[in-house]
Structures are given as C-alpha cells and as structure tokens.
Design a protein around this motif. Sequence first.
Motif, short mmCIF file in Angstrom:
data_model
loop_
_atom_site.label_atom_id
_atom_site.label_comp_id
_atom_site.label_asym_id
_atom_site.label_seq_id
_atom_site.Cartn_x
_atom_site.Cartn_y
_atom_site.Cartn_z
N LYS A 646 0.85 -1.21 0.00
CA LYS A 646 0.00 0.00 0.00
C LYS A 646 0.88 1.26 0.00
O LYS A 646 1.73 1.42 0.86
CB LYS A 646 -0.90 0.01 1.24
CG LYS A 646 -1.84 1.21 1.30
CD LYS A 646 -2.69 1.17 2.56
CE LYS A 646 -3.59 2.37 2.62
NZ LYS A 646 -4.42 2.38 3.85
N LEU A 647 0.61 2.12 -1.02
CA LEU A 647 1.37 3.39 -1.14
C LEU A 647 0.38 4.57 -1.02
O LEU A 647 -0.62 4.61 -1.74
CB LEU A 647 2.08 3.49 -2.49
CG LEU A 647 3.39 2.70 -2.67
CD1 LEU A 647 3.13 1.20 -2.71
CD2 LEU A 647 4.09 3.19 -3.92
N VAL A 648 0.68 5.45 -0.09
CA VAL A 648 -0.09 6.71 0.03
C VAL A 648 0.76 7.84 -0.56
O VAL A 648 1.84 8.13 -0.05
CB VAL A 648 -0.46 7.02 1.50
CG1 VAL A 648 -1.23 8.34 1.58
CG2 VAL A 648 -1.29 5.87 2.08
N ILE A 649 0.28 8.43 -1.66
CA ILE A 649 1.04 9.48 -2.39
C ILE A 649 0.45 10.85 -2.03
O ILE A 649 -0.76 11.07 -2.12
CB ILE A 649 0.99 9.27 -3.90
CG1 ILE A 649 1.72 7.96 -4.25
CG2 ILE A 649 1.62 10.42 -4.63
CD1 ILE A 649 0.81 6.88 -4.68
N LEU A 650 1.30 11.77 -1.62
CA LEU A 650 0.92 13.16 -1.32
C LEU A 650 1.26 14.05 -2.52
O LEU A 650 2.39 14.07 -2.98
CB LEU A 650 1.68 13.66 -0.09
CG LEU A 650 1.44 15.13 0.29
CD1 LEU A 650 0.00 15.35 0.74
CD2 LEU A 650 2.40 15.58 1.38
N VAL A 651 0.22 14.74 -3.02
CA VAL A 651 0.40 15.69 -4.14
C VAL A 651 0.18 17.10 -3.59
O VAL A 651 -0.91 17.40 -3.07
CB VAL A 651 -0.59 15.40 -5.28
CG1 VAL A 651 -0.32 16.34 -6.44
CG2 VAL A 651 -0.49 13.95 -5.72
N LYS A 652 1.19 17.94 -3.68
CA LYS A 652 1.05 19.32 -3.16
C LYS A 652 1.62 20.33 -4.17
O LYS A 652 2.49 20.00 -4.97
CB LYS A 652 1.74 19.46 -1.82
CG LYS A 652 3.26 19.34 -1.84
CD LYS A 652 3.84 19.60 -0.47
CE LYS A 652 5.37 19.54 -0.50
NZ LYS A 652 5.96 19.83 0.82
N ASN A 654 3.15 24.45 -4.99
CA ASN A 654 4.29 25.21 -4.49
C ASN A 654 3.92 26.62 -4.06
O ASN A 654 4.74 27.54 -4.11
CB ASN A 654 5.39 25.27 -5.55
CG ASN A 654 6.22 24.00 -5.58
OD1 ASN A 654 7.21 23.88 -4.89
ND2 ASN A 654 5.76 23.02 -6.38
N GLY A 655 2.67 26.81 -3.65
CA GLY A 655 2.28 28.12 -3.16
C GLY A 655 2.96 28.44 -1.86
O GLY A 655 3.59 27.60 -1.23
N ASN A 656 2.82 29.74 -1.45
CA ASN A 656 3.43 30.14 -0.17
C ASN A 656 2.87 29.30 0.97
O ASN A 656 3.58 28.91 1.89
CB ASN A 656 3.17 31.62 0.09
CG ASN A 656 4.00 32.50 -0.82
OD1 ASN A 656 5.06 32.09 -1.27
ND2 ASN A 656 3.51 33.69 -1.13
N VAL A 657 1.57 29.08 0.90
CA VAL A 657 0.93 28.14 1.82
C VAL A 657 0.46 26.96 0.95
O VAL A 657 -0.51 27.10 0.20
CB VAL A 657 -0.24 28.78 2.57
CG1 VAL A 657 -0.89 27.74 3.48
CG2 VAL A 657 0.25 29.97 3.39
N SER A 658 1.18 25.86 0.99
CA SER A 658 0.92 24.75 0.07
C SER A 658 -0.42 24.10 0.38
O SER A 658 -0.80 23.92 1.54
CB SER A 658 2.03 23.69 0.16
OG SER A 658 3.25 24.24 -0.26
N LEU A 659 -1.11 23.71 -0.71
CA LEU A 659 -2.33 22.92 -0.62
C LEU A 659 -2.02 21.54 -1.19
O LEU A 659 -1.20 21.41 -2.12
CB LEU A 659 -3.47 23.59 -1.38
CG LEU A 659 -3.85 25.01 -0.90
CD1 LEU A 659 -4.96 25.57 -1.78
CD2 LEU A 659 -4.28 24.99 0.55
N SER A 660 -2.67 20.52 -0.69
CA SER A 660 -2.29 19.16 -1.11
C SER A 660 -3.51 18.25 -1.19
O SER A 660 -4.61 18.59 -0.72
CB SER A 660 -1.28 18.57 -0.12
OG SER A 660 -1.86 18.47 1.17
N ALA A 661 -3.27 17.11 -1.84
CA ALA A 661 -4.25 16.03 -1.93
C ALA A 661 -3.50 14.69 -1.86
O ALA A 661 -2.29 14.64 -2.18
CB ALA A 661 -5.06 16.14 -3.21
N THR A 662 -4.16 13.62 -1.44
CA THR A 662 -3.51 12.30 -1.34
C THR A 662 -4.24 11.27 -2.19
O THR A 662 -5.46 11.38 -2.40
CB THR A 662 -3.47 11.82 0.11
OG1 THR A 662 -4.81 11.74 0.61
CG2 THR A 662 -2.66 12.76 0.98
N ALA A 663 -3.45 10.37 -2.69
CA ALA A 663 -4.00 9.23 -3.45
C ALA A 663 -3.42 7.94 -2.88
O ALA A 663 -2.24 7.90 -2.50
CB ALA A 663 -3.67 9.38 -4.93
#
Length: 789
Positions: A646-652, A654-663
Amino acid sequence: MGDGRQRRRWEYWWVAVRFSLLLCFGEQVSAQIRYSIPEEVKEGSVVGNVAKDLGLDVSTLVERRFRIVSGSKDALFHVNQNNGVLYVHKNMDREELCGGNGACLMDLKMVVENPLEIHYIGVEITDVNDHSPSFAEKDVQLQIAENTLMGARFELQTARDLDIEINAVRVYRLSQNDHFDLEVKDNGEEDKLLFLVLSKPLDREQNCKHELLLTAVDGGNPPKSGLLNVTVIVLDTNDNRPVFNQDIYSVSLKENSPIGTIVTAVNASDADAGLNGAVEYSLGRAVKRKVYDIFQLDSVTGEIKVKGEVDFEENEVYRLNVQASDKGQPPLTVDCRVIIKVVDVNDNKPEIDVTSLSNTIGEDSKPGTVISLVSVTDKDSGINGNVISTITDNVPFELKPSFKDNVFSIVTKGRLDREFVSHYDITITATDCGQPPLSTFKTLSVQISDVNDNSPEFSQNPFELYLVENNAPGASIFSVSACDKDLNENAAISYHIVREGTQNDMASFLNINSDNGDISALKSFDFETLKTFQFQVVATDSGTPLKSSNVTVNVFILDQNDNAPVILYPVSANGSAEGVEEIPRNVNADHLVTKVRAYDADIGYNGWLLFSLQEVTDHSLFALDRYTGQIMTLRSFTETDEAEHKLVILVKDNGNVSLSATATVTINVVEPKEAFAASDVKSSVKDDEEENSVTFYLIITLGSVSTLFLISIVVLIVMQCSKPTDYSSKYLQDVNNDGTLCHSIQYRSGDKRYMLVGPRMSIGSTIVPGSNGNTLVLQEQRSRASGEN
C-alpha cells in the motif's frame, strides 16, 4: 411792478429759446448737451430731462444705473432714475460758485451701464440781479488847489457789483453841481476808471468845500444802486504837478518769485522846489484788495516788490494804478498804469481722477471691456499743462481716449486667464511737457474672477490596478484623484463610474465615493474565472457649464493559491482517490507500475505540483518520481517480499501556503500467469473506463489551458505595448496531457523573449540563448517588424 414782471417773463422766455436752440443744434455743434438755469432757484427745480434729450429708454434707467459720477460740485444736482429728470439739489449762488465775471458752467459726467455709455452734460448757471453796487468807502475826501486848471481829473473809486453782464454796474451819475463833471474811462478791462473832472475854475474864497453824491446803477430789472459821498476841499495853490517818465509800465514776473523780489520801479518828477517838489507814491484807489496782499509799493523810491505768493494759475495779469503826488499845499497828483504779466512755470503736477466701475472683472471678458474711467488735469498752462498719459506695459489693458481731451477709459486689450494671472496692479502715469517734466502716478488694482474654463485632470491615464483575487467585498481596492485649476465651485469635483448596463459589465460590481474617488468592490473576484477587465471613471466639476474628463482603469487580477490539487488517477468507482494495481513478481528494476495524475487550477508556482510518498510498506521496492508521479520498481521481487503493498502518495503545490491532496495505490504482486490473465480482463474493462474518463478530462483541461494561454499572450502583448520596457516577469502555464504542470513560461520584457522554466529549473537560472535547454525564444512581432523596416 407790472413792468418788472413783464421783463422777468421776457428773460425766462429768452432762456427757454436759448435752451431749445441748444437742444436742436447741440448734436451738430458738440457732443455735449448744455442746459441753462438761473441762480437762487428753489431746490427741486427741473433743469431738463436728460434721458429724453440723450435718447435713453426711461424704463431701463434704474437697471442701467443711470447716475452722475463726477466731482464734489455735482452735489448741486441730482438725477431722477425713474424719469431721467435732472433737478436742483441745493441752493446755488453763482457768485459763490464761480466768483468771476465769465460764464458759470458746471460740467457733469453721467454714466449708464450695460452697455457702458458716458455723457457729458453742461449746466450754465445764469446770473440774476441779487446784489446792489457798492463802494469800498462810503465817504471820499478830495483836496483840490484853487488854481487847478479846468480839465484836471481826479480818480474816484469804482463801485463793485458781484453780478455780471446786464446785472453789473452800467451807469454812474454825479449829483448836480457847477464845477465838476464825471468822466468814465474804459480801460479795456471789465472795470472802468472814474474821474472827477474840473469843468469850472474853483474859488476858495467863494466856496472852500463842495459836497457831491456819486450814484452807481446796475442794469437789472428793477435796477439797484449804490452811493458814494464825495467831499472836495479847495486848497491854496501849488501850480506844478508830478510827471511820470512813462504813462504805462509793462513788466514780466515769473510765478513763485521769492518775497522781496523787485518787480519794477516807477519814477515821477516835479518841477517845484521844496515840499511842493517832493514826490511820494501810492497805489490808486481802484486797485483790487488782492493786489495789496501780493505787491507793495515803496512810497519814496517807487519800487514795486513781491509781498506774497505769485501764482499764475490764480491770476495771469495784474494791473496797478500808481499815483505820484507832491507835498505842496494842496498836493498835486498824477497817475500811471503798471501792467505785471505773470510767467507760468511748471510748478503743478498733473492730477489723476479715477472712477472705477468695478475692481473685479471676469476672465471671460471680451477685449474692449471698460473697467474704469480716468480724467487727467494740470493747473499749468501752455506746454506746461500738456499731459501725456500712459499705463503699465505688461498688462492686458490699454488707455482708450474719448472725444474730450485728457479723458480716457481703461479697457481690456487681450484675453484674460485667471489661472495664469489672477490680479493686476495697473499703474497710471501722467507726465506734463514742462521743463523739467512733472509726473503723477496712481495704481488701480483689478481682480480677475474665475469662470469654469478648465476640465478636471487626472494625474495619469490609464491607471493600472493589480488586485489579488479573493478580495473582501465592500473593502476599498483603489482610489483615483483629479484636480481642477479653477476655484471654488468650479473646482469642486465629483466622481462616478461609467456603467454599460450589459450582463458582463464588471463596473456594476464596483462602487466609487463621489467625493474622494475611493473605489470599493461589491464582490470577490476569482482569478480562475476572470483575469482582467477595465472600467472608466468620470470626474465632473460643479461649475456652469459642467466640465468633465474620464480615465480608464485597467484591472489585473492576481492569482492566489486557493485551489488544492485534484487527483485524476487513480479514481475509484465511488470517486475516492484509490486504485489497485497488479504486477508480475518477475518484473525487474525500473519497471513502471503506474502513474498518478493530478492537476491544479492555479497558475505559476501555485499550480506546480510535486509528488511524494507519504506512506509505503517497503521503501526498498518502490520509488516515486516527484515531478511526473510515476511509480517505479527499485529492484526485483524476492520470495520473501509480501504480495500486497500500500502506497499513500501526497500531491502538493508550491504556493506560499501549500495545498495538497492524497491518493492511495494498492499494488498486488502476482504470479506471471495470473498477472497476464488478470491484466487482460482488467485492461479491457479499465481501458474502456479510462478512455472515457481520461478523454473527458483531457478535453476540458486542454481547452482551458489553451484558452488561458491565448488570453495571457494577448494581455502580455497589450501590456508591453502600453508600458515602458522593464524586467518584470509574467507567467503562463504549460500543462501535460495528463494535467500535471511541468513548465511555466516566464516573459522577460527587457530581453524581449519568453523562457520556459522546467520543474527542475529555478527561476533565477539562466539558459543561454541558442542552447539545447528548455528555453523557447519568441521574438516579439513588434521587434521583428522594426528590424524589417
């Protein structure tokens, strides 16, 4: 009594005839209207209807401010603005007002405005017989030797009558007697000389004293008279009378001569000896009293000296009657005439009289507008009384002469501009032509009033507003300001926004403070839906007529990192970012297991996505490319490796305050045959699903990116054309087909090129033009066009 009334009626009729003739022919002879009125008339007596004689509309006299504007003497008359009638305001005594023997003429200056007209009215105050003749002395005594020859003359004082012309002294009568006659001698002057003439030899032994009565009668109706008692004492003989060396002495004397100056010397001789031959001098009885204040006669030497102030402007000629008498008993006398002509010197400065109609004039006044009336006088005569009048050169005004000498109007000669000069000090200079010349200066202050002739002006046009998206509704976002060179209401500026009323009119979401130009937004703007728009602000003053100007405000919405990454793959049936991948156990290292796809609606660094492993069961088996999202095997599988990972990938971003999502990706390791069979089944199903899903997202993504790319290019070109060269950077997004941001396009207007900044490149890195790096050089069309020219 009836005779007197009839004569007075005749006089009034004659005045009326003269007045009528003056009205009929005055315009042909002179531009000045002249009236005539007797002195001592009652207050309120009508002089004439000036408005009618000038042809003025009586109904407009009050509105046009019909009035008298000349000097202090004019208080004798008033003009009725309701009917234009000139009437007597004060009791008038011609002798008090004018004093001389000439015509008593009052010059009135009358003005009507809108338009300005100046009229000069002359009122002659005629004499009435209100004074009786009078002698300076009531009794006169003469001593005459008995041996005086017939024809001998003895001067008597003349009577004075303040009235003139027909009302002055006309006749002298001597009472009835046997020895004397009366001789009236006309000396060419207004005054006459009276002499008592011996017509019959005297005899002291018969009569040593003679009483005579001299009567002076004027020509008035009824006539008035004055009496002088003349007593003649008869003396014993003295048979030689003095003799002057000339009958008339004529000399010239400069005015303002110092006291004690010798004017001339008269000389008489007597052939007798002793006291009968000793001569002494005296001034004749007919000499005016004023002469005694100015000149003195030495009774012994005959010298005439200056005693008081000699003023040419007061009197130009003095005539003295000098008597020489011996000391005999009785004394013998002889007379001579001394004529003193006063020579004018330039001792009086010109006088300037300014009648200002108004000290304020509008800046929109036309050339030729009259602002003031100027009259110049000089009491000197001849060349000393000739005056040259000028005003300041560097002002937009000039002196305009009138038909009357030394009377001018100050008029505008050019355009006035209050914003350039708001106040003028006009110096009027009057210089006579004497030697040395004398000058008088007078300053007239003129204020220029403002008219609304300037529109409001903005400091720049257009304005550029860079507004960060997600602004707070109702908060101020910008402020415009304009200035107006006018004053007061003409410079009071209000602001409003031009609204087109269309559905896409962004101005409807803006509000402006009409007093200070502060602009606030009624909604929050979103960069992802709107990147730029423009609106116009109008600044309007409060003058009459209203004047306005407008300015364009170009608004550029700046991106914020307000969108989190969106996972495109893997996506499960229920919409969550989860997926299962199966791979054979016999795969080698660097085998591509799958690829995580994601996109971000922001641009630039806010949309640049990075991938990282948040959770993994075995770090030695799998690796994730941080830029592409590809999951690769690091080594071959062994028998001891687990079958499920099982792999949990974080996608974020490069804003000053980073926003992200996980898959979440679950990788099942299977035997090669199972993997092959499963892959066939799964691939067929998966291919169908992915084909539909991926195609749909790619179409949307590519369409959006292409549209944004074209809009950004157009905006950059427009901005480049309207702004000076600088080294500011603009960014455009470049998205992979799978939605992953892999490049950003940086435009450097100073280098005239676009640069692609890859995910492995920093903004500060520089790629040499012509290299094989990730640099796309786009020469601007304008530069190419200029090069071709």
